[in-house]
Write an enzyme that holds these catalytic residues in place. Sequence first.
Site, mmCIF file in Angstrom:
data_model
loop_
_atom_site.group_PDB
_atom_site.id
_atom_site.type_symbol
_atom_site.label_atom_id
_atom_site.label_comp_id
_atom_site.label_asym_id
_atom_site.label_seq_id
_atom_site.Cartn_x
_atom_site.Cartn_y
_atom_site.Cartn_z
ATOM 1 N N LYS A 173 27.284 -19.900 12.517
ATOM 2 C CA LYS A 173 26.862 -18.917 11.514
ATOM 3 C C LYS A 173 26.081 -19.533 10.337
ATOM 4 C CE LYS A 173 30.450 -15.596 12.697
ATOM 5 N NZ LYS A 173 29.736 -14.556 13.426
ATOM 6 N N ASP A 203 38.481 -23.251 14.775
ATOM 7 C CA ASP A 203 37.268 -22.443 14.828
ATOM 8 C C ASP A 203 36.950 -21.999 13.398
ATOM 9 O OD1 ASP A 203 35.304 -20.547 14.988
ATOM 10 O OD2 ASP A 203 36.118 -19.530 16.753
ATOM 11 N N PHE A 234 39.348 -13.954 17.540
ATOM 12 C CA PHE A 234 37.972 -13.648 17.931
ATOM 13 C C PHE A 234 37.188 -14.951 17.959
ATOM 14 C CE2 PHE A 234 33.555 -12.673 17.800
ATOM 15 C CZ PHE A 234 33.450 -11.625 18.694
HETATM 16 C C1 LIG Z 1 35.646 -17.210 14.398
HETATM 17 C C2 LIG Z 1 34.465 -16.927 15.265
HETATM 18 N N1 LIG Z 1 34.224 -17.701 16.319
HETATM 19 C C3 LIG Z 1 33.162 -17.500 17.118
HETATM 20 C C4 LIG Z 1 32.295 -16.467 16.897
HETATM 21 C C5 LIG Z 1 31.129 -16.244 17.822
HETATM 22 O O1 LIG Z 1 29.919 -16.556 17.210
HETATM 23 P P1 LIG Z 1 28.537 -16.027 17.834
HETATM 24 O O2 LIG Z 1 28.487 -14.554 17.597
HETATM 25 O O3 LIG Z 1 27.475 -16.768 17.058
HETATM 26 O O4 LIG Z 1 28.546 -16.389 19.273
HETATM 27 C C6 LIG Z 1 32.510 -15.621 15.795
HETATM 28 C C7 LIG Z 1 31.606 -14.474 15.534
HETATM 29 O O5 LIG Z 1 31.907 -13.556 14.812
HETATM 30 C C8 LIG Z 1 33.621 -15.858 14.963
HETATM 31 O O6 LIG Z 1 33.894 -15.080 13.921
#
Ligand SMILES: Cc1ncc(COP(=O)(O)O)c(C=O)c1O
Length: 404
Positions: free
Chosen positions: A259, A230, A145
């Site tokens: 986040k 990530d 994700f």
């Molecule tokens: C690992 C990871 N990458 C990217 C994102 C995307 O972040 P955003 O919702 O701020 O676009 C998330 C969101 O849950 C995430 O858990």
Amino acid sequence: MIDDMLRTPGAVRDAERWTAHNYHPLPVVISSAEGAWLTDVDGKRYLDCLAGYSALNFGHRHPQLIAAAHAQLDRLTLTSRAFIHDQFADFCRELAELCGKDLVLPMNTGAEAVETGIKVARKWGYQVKGVPAGQATIVVADGNFHGRTTTIVSFSTDEDARADFGPYTPGFKIVPYGDLDALAAAIDENTVAVLLEPIQGEQGVVVPPEGYLPGVRQVCTERDVLFIADEIQSGLGRTGATFACDHEGVVPDMYLLGKALGGGIVPVSAVAANADVLGVLKPGQHGSTFGGNPLACAVAVEVVRLLATGEFQRRSAELGERLRAGLEGLVGKGLVGVRVRGLWAGVDIDPALMSGREACERLMERGVLAKDTHGSTIRLAPPLVITEKEIDLAVAALAEVLAA
Ligand SMILES: Cc1ncc(COP(=O)(O)O)c(C=O)c1O
């Protein structure tokens, strides 16, 4: 209070009436919060065991972060990157130092950080590695994700996230998460990057086998491929270390952060990497109106300072052991699996008992807010300011739900 005097049912109805239904929230309407606690419109208190998907690692309204935001609101909120502002340099330098990298590129949402990472990796591939134009590939894992943009959902394996959003962006190869041989086999001379979550959060806090991340690091180095971690959900203290990669002594080429970087106040994300990678971007090639704005930088630099003390990483590691002990005690008593790293837990409920959604609804009735994911799994990710007693309270509530 009798039911027809409660404000919650009407407030839930109003919210549902005027929004697209791209979420299915628990029927609770929050009006204030402090630390690890939320209060709803009827005055009922809940222990927050989601922490805004880890955006609230430092708790709600952390005094140092709120003070920084207030002070900045009274001075300067936005300039765009057309001009430099006085909060920019400190934020970028201190975040770069926390990451052990030369440079930082600030954006806003996590998805933007991921998009930035993809663009930088492709440009690096063409300009530095020498990949033929238009041929770059990036290896990703199933169950990933990384966000919601059309490019990112193009390499999702979750049908809900992906279906009917095509045509999809080409250039991604999907391999099983945790399988180093499959990953190595997917790399060829046109591969510019491997993009992974060091722990898959949305998938249910899935921790890869020991040795996997160091193996990925080695393969990437040997094959001249960038390792992009990530750490948008796993980073910044959540797992008991600054980065989830730290647990295995792995340093990726690019960190994607988001986040918690915004302290639960403003959306702040960033890519951190060395100059030989981020240096491929020249003026006009990438940007964002709001990325690195003064308010964001003023809050985020305080986030970096909180992390630089190491206190939150320590709390997460120590309290995470208490959470682990509590949850493991429930295996066989309604739980069929538990994965814990720091204050981050994926909890698999016996599907014969109830769904994850039902478990979260019943936890809500007992004053604990958590979030389900994929069937019978729930995630617990409380703010790192949670106390031992509050962890015990959350575990006791879950035990009650499972026994009922
Ligand atoms: C690992 C990871 N990458 C990217 C994102 C995307 O972040 P955003 O919702 O701020 O676009 C998330 C969101 O849950 C995430 O858990």
